[in-house]
Design a protein around this motif. Structure first.
Motif, mmCIF file in Angstrom:
data_model
loop_
_atom_site.group_PDB
_atom_site.id
_atom_site.type_symbol
_atom_site.label_atom_id
_atom_site.label_comp_id
_atom_site.label_asym_id
_atom_site.label_seq_id
_atom_site.Cartn_x
_atom_site.Cartn_y
_atom_site.Cartn_z
ATOM 1 N N GLU A 34 -4.502 15.716 4.750
ATOM 2 C CA GLU A 34 -3.791 14.640 5.427
ATOM 3 C C GLU A 34 -4.750 13.986 6.418
ATOM 4 O OE1 GLU A 34 -0.344 16.048 7.444
ATOM 5 O OE2 GLU A 34 0.319 14.051 8.003
ATOM 6 N N ARG A 48 -9.106 3.349 8.331
ATOM 7 C CA ARG A 48 -7.644 3.342 8.388
ATOM 8 C C ARG A 48 -7.028 3.210 6.993
ATOM 9 N NH1 ARG A 48 -4.143 2.683 12.458
ATOM 10 N NH2 ARG A 48 -5.710 2.249 14.019
ATOM 11 N N GLU A 49 -7.651 2.380 6.157
ATOM 12 C CA GLU A 49 -7.145 2.172 4.803
ATOM 13 C C GLU A 49 -7.084 3.461 4.004
ATOM 14 O OE1 GLU A 49 -8.069 -1.957 2.710
ATOM 15 O OE2 GLU A 49 -9.841 -1.004 3.530
ATOM 16 N N GLN A 50 -7.891 4.445 4.413
ATOM 17 C CA GLN A 50 -7.946 5.694 3.651
ATOM 18 C C GLN A 50 -7.004 6.753 4.201
ATOM 19 O OE1 GLN A 50 -11.978 6.857 2.475
ATOM 20 N NE2 GLN A 50 -12.701 5.072 3.580
ATOM 21 N N ALA A 51 -6.271 6.399 5.271
ATOM 22 C CA ALA A 51 -5.333 7.359 5.853
ATOM 23 C C ALA A 51 -4.270 7.719 4.824
ATOM 24 C CB ALA A 51 -4.689 6.754 7.095
ATOM 25 N N GLY A 52 -3.711 8.892 4.995
ATOM 26 C CA GLY A 52 -2.641 9.298 4.086
ATOM 27 C C GLY A 52 -2.916 10.640 3.454
ATOM 28 N N HIS A 53 -2.178 10.918 2.402
ATOM 29 C CA HIS A 53 -2.218 12.244 1.798
ATOM 30 C C HIS A 53 -2.989 12.242 0.493
ATOM 31 C CE1 HIS A 53 0.982 13.402 4.592
ATOM 32 N NE2 HIS A 53 1.390 12.164 4.414
ATOM 33 N N TYR A 74 3.563 10.157 -4.797
ATOM 34 C CA TYR A 74 2.775 11.393 -4.690
ATOM 35 C C TYR A 74 2.990 12.271 -5.905
ATOM 36 C CZ TYR A 74 2.668 9.896 0.147
ATOM 37 O OH TYR A 74 2.504 9.170 1.282
ATOM 38 N N ARG A 123 0.851 -1.204 0.000
ATOM 39 C CA ARG A 123 0.000 0.000 0.000
ATOM 40 C C ARG A 123 0.877 1.241 0.000
ATOM 41 N NH1 ARG A 123 -5.321 -1.284 1.994
ATOM 42 N NH2 ARG A 123 -5.632 -3.389 1.237
ATOM 43 N N ASN A 161 0.081 4.003 1.126
ATOM 44 C CA ASN A 161 -0.092 4.740 2.382
ATOM 45 C C ASN A 161 0.128 3.855 3.602
ATOM 46 O OD1 ASN A 161 -2.356 3.211 1.938
ATOM 47 N ND2 ASN A 161 -3.794 4.741 2.699
ATOM 48 N N GLU A 195 1.067 5.685 6.794
ATOM 49 C CA GLU A 195 -0.006 6.452 7.437
ATOM 50 C C GLU A 195 -1.067 5.532 8.027
ATOM 51 O OE1 GLU A 195 1.111 7.181 4.341
ATOM 52 O OE2 GLU A 195 2.179 9.042 4.809
ATOM 53 N N MET A 196 -1.204 4.330 7.446
ATOM 54 C CA MET A 196 -2.195 3.387 7.976
ATOM 55 C C MET A 196 -1.734 2.776 9.290
ATOM 56 S SD MET A 196 -3.243 1.236 4.596
ATOM 57 C CE MET A 196 -4.119 -0.067 5.445
ATOM 58 N N THR A 247 -5.049 14.352 -6.829
ATOM 59 C CA THR A 247 -5.375 12.932 -6.830
ATOM 60 C C THR A 247 -6.855 12.661 -6.584
ATOM 61 O OG1 THR A 247 -4.718 12.854 -4.523
ATOM 62 C CG2 THR A 247 -3.091 12.154 -6.126
ATOM 63 N N PHE A 295 -10.858 -0.497 10.311
ATOM 64 C CA PHE A 295 -9.855 -0.704 9.267
ATOM 65 C C PHE A 295 -10.286 -0.050 7.954
ATOM 66 C CE2 PHE A 295 -7.070 -3.011 6.362
ATOM 67 C CZ PHE A 295 -5.881 -2.881 7.040
#
Lengths: 262, 450
Positions: free
Chosen positions: B215, B228-233, A150, A61, A63, A66-67, B272, B225
């Motif tokens: 973010e 959580r899977e969608q966490a990030g930038h 990114y 993944r 991310n 971040e996960m 994105t 979960f």
């Protein structure tokens, strides 16, 4: 503090269940994204799980970092539980009844812990130093890889932010001001100790692998096989023939022979 | 009071001398604006032009008042006073001069306010330069500090276009941070935006471009979960158009009139996040007998990812439920959930029928009591993910199935003309197992409601 307690409780509850069929190990993309300090940690865990004969699926993944509950990779999903970073994963695997070092004497067990701590204090920091503080490696390898998933401007901002974070960590550990030679010297001392412990044995504690073997393989194999602009650390490790042979051996038994992915 | 009239006051009120002001010819010879310091002359000169077009006294009154109101709306004057007088240098009898006495606002003002958003309170520290370069350019800097760990910082520069105070062009740079416990995540946004707002005969339009770095982080170890899977930038560059036509007599407790609000967003000019999104809100009010008002509202929205490889992230989705929308449910408590975290959906509709009445026995009538109303209401709605394997008719049927319905009664308080506070007793009648309901007493405070 609260999260430490939560972790302990989770490990306890998690222990009631044996290894689930759908265990998943989350990490960043292997080919284009992952930085080699993270790769070393992931390889250590994969080796450990292979040594225990446990089935798991690697999930790539973008991310993953971040996960992760702790913000560090890799992390393992066992049913409803998420365990991140090397040492908690070793502990979680142990509480589920897969204890590679169960047969060791108490003295050997504490020795094992000391060697793992040595790797944490020396090899991990040396990797971070090389990846994030050595200018050539940082600009040519680490930053482009870290930012690869990114788009602009995040591909510039996020590696910069991560570099600042790692640098702060190394400053607090008093590693940031060292020169490459000093870092190589630390690595040399560490390898010396490992080499003396290994001697001519197949594994560090005899004929059966332990958690230490998994961790040592993860780091040394990564450092000697990764193509980097600066090979000083790899050159130091390559001086210890028994460690290099050890890496080849583990690679052959747990990856090549079993057709496992790295 | 002690005044002794030697004779009857002149002109009793019931005698009116009528003069048709439409027939009174007028020539505006001079307009004096007193009190300008920092403000540039060309801005004001441009704004007062209409008064020179007045031909009769009625027109003079209207145009000069309009100019006064325009000057007020520029937001750079503390006070605008107008005097109409006959001109001294007049060659005839119909020469007039108009005197506007203005007092400019201070160069710089600072304030601390408490804000009440939807079930959240926050402190706002603001610094403003209302007239930065002398042509009503407003620079404002804000910092918010909220109860739910919301933090915000923003700098905005806006100016009227062509001197028209209602057509404004603005740009801002901002950073906001918020926690969304019902969905188990926290978010930090950093962005830049450009917007243009202008009135038309139909209603007010707004066009806004925003480029945002978002973010997303899990709020705790127990975050689902699926979240959580969608966490990030993620990077969102979007163009959004909004249209508002408000013909109600009050924004909070209207008694008559209609309200239409639509917004259309296209995300995917780089970045994105790629989707199209639209939503609409309609409201109609009608007064009935005995000061009761019936209000009907309808809202709906739809969004679609324009890149089939990518799913729309949780922070762009629609959520339903809360003490001011679909009452009887917890905030964002309706629709898809995972481990107690609301996941949001890409389609929703919501309907509300309210009957407002004065408080029983009308305490405080004509004063404080008029800020309160009691209401009876029925709320219905649904929120699902559009299933692209089925056709439109099937999806419409799905939206009509498993509808949530809640009804109840309560008291509404109008807060300063911008917000409202409700205390209701609600019975969620139709609900689904995934919903998080809140039967019984429910308290809500906020700016938006249905």
């Amino acid at each position: 503090m609260a999260s430490l307690v939560a972790e302990a409780i989770q490990a306890e509850i998690g222990a009631t269940e044996r290894w689930p069929d759908n265990a998943r190990l989350f990490q960043p993309y292997q080919v284009e994204q992952i930085t080699f300090p993270d790769y070393a940690a992931c390889l250590s865990i994969k080796t450990l799980l292979h040594m225990c004969g446990l089935k798991f699926k690697v999930e790539l993944r973008a991310n993953a970092e971040e996960m992760s509950p702790s913000g560090k990779v890799p992390f393992l999903q066992l049913g409803a539980f998420l365990i991140s970073e090397v040492e908690p994963i070793i502990a979680a695997v142990k509480t589920r009844g897969f204890h590679l070092s169960a047969d060791l004497t108490d003295i050997q067990k504490s020795e094992l812990k000391a060697y793992i701590a040595l790797i944490d204090n020396v090899l991990v920091n040396a990797e971070l130093y090389l990846a994030w503080l050595h200018p050539e490696t940082l600009e040519q390898v680490t930053k482009p890889r870290y930012g690869s998933v990114y788009c602009w401007p995040l591909n510039l901002i996020l590696p910069w932010r991560k570099q600042r974070e790692v640098k702060l960590k190394l400053v607090s550990l008093e590693w940031a001001d060292r020169t490459m030679e000093e870092v190589c010297e630390e690595v040399h001392t560490c390898c010396q100790a490992l080499s003396e412990r290994l001697e001519k044995q197949q594994y560090f504690f005899g004929s059966k692998p332990t958690e230490l073997d998994a961790v040592v393989f993860g780091h040394l194999y990564t450092l000697i096989t990764t193509e980097l602009p600066n090979k000083a650390i790899a050159d130091v490790i390559n001086k210890f023939q028994n460690l290099v042979d050890f890496c080849t051996r583990v690679d052959q038994i747990y990856f090549k022979d079993l057709n496992n992915d790295y | 009071m002690g005044t002794v009239h030697a004779k009857e006051p002149e002109k009793p009120l019931n005698v009116r001398r009528s003069a048709n002001i439409k027939n009174l010819p007028v020539k505006v010879e001079k307009v004096v604006i007193d009190g300008l310091a920092k403000t540039k002359d060309d801005l004001v000169v441009q704004l007062i032009q209409p008064v020179f077009g007045a031909h009769n006294f009625e027109e003079l009154i209207f145009t000069s008042l309009e100019v006064k109101s325009t000057l007020d709306r520029l937001g750079i004057f503390k006070r605008v006073q107008m005097t109409i007088d006959t001109s001294d240098e007049s060659f005839g009898n119909d020469g007039y001069k108009i005197l506007y006495e203005v007092e400019e606002k201070r160069t710089f003002s600072g304030s601390v306010n408490t804000l009440i958003g939807n079930n959240e309170g926050s402190l706002l520290f603001a610094f403003k330069f209302p007239n930065l370069f002398g042509r009503a350019e407003r620079l404002s800097m804000e910092h918010t500090y909220g109860t739910n760990n919301t933090r915000g910082f923003g700098v905005e520069l806006e100016k009227p276009v062509g001197g028209d105070p209602d057509t404004r062009l603005g740009g801002s740079v901002y950073q906001t941070q918020g926690e969304y416990p019902w969905s188990g995540y926290k978010e930090t946004d950093r962005g830049v935006s450009l917007d243009l707002s202008f009135p038309t005969r139909l209603g007010a339009h707004g066009v806004k471009w925003a480029g945002e770095w978002r973010e997303l982080k899990s709020l705790s170890r127990s975050t689902s979960f699926a979240v959580r899977e969608q966490a990030g930038h993620s990077l969102k560059s979007s163009l959004k158009h909004t249209f508002v036509r408000d013909r109600r007599d009050d924004a909070i407790l209207p008694t008559t009139g209609t309200f239409i609000k639509t917004s259309q967003e296209f995300a995917g000019l780089g970045g994105t996040a790629e989707f199209v999104k639209g939503d609409i809100e309609l409201q109609a009010n009608k007064s009935l007998f005995l000061d009761t008002v019936v209000q009907m509202s309808l809202a709906g929205g739809f969004m679609k990812s324009t890149d089939p490889q990518k799913e729309i992230k949780i922070n762009d989705k629609f959520f339903l439920g809360g003490p001011l929308t679909l009452r009887g449910f917890n905030k964002h408590g309706v629709g898809p959930h995972s481990n107690g975290n609301a996941l949001g959906a890409d389609t929703f509709w919501l309907g509300a029928l309210h009957l407002y009445t004065p408080l029983p026995f009308r305490p405080g009538k004509g004063g404080f009591g008029d800020l309160f109303k009691s209401h009876f209401f029925v709320n219905v709605g649904n929120c699902i993910n559009y299933d692209y394997n089925r056709d439109v008719r099937d999806n419409a049927r799905l939206l009509g199935e498993n509808v949530r319905l809640a009804y109840g009664l309560g008291v509404v308080l109008r807060l300063g003309g911008v917000a409202r506070l409700e205390l209701n007793y609600v019975i969620p009648k139709w609900l689904q197992s995934c919903d998080s309901a809140n039967p019984g007493l429910q308290f809500g405070i906020g700016l938006t409601f249905l």
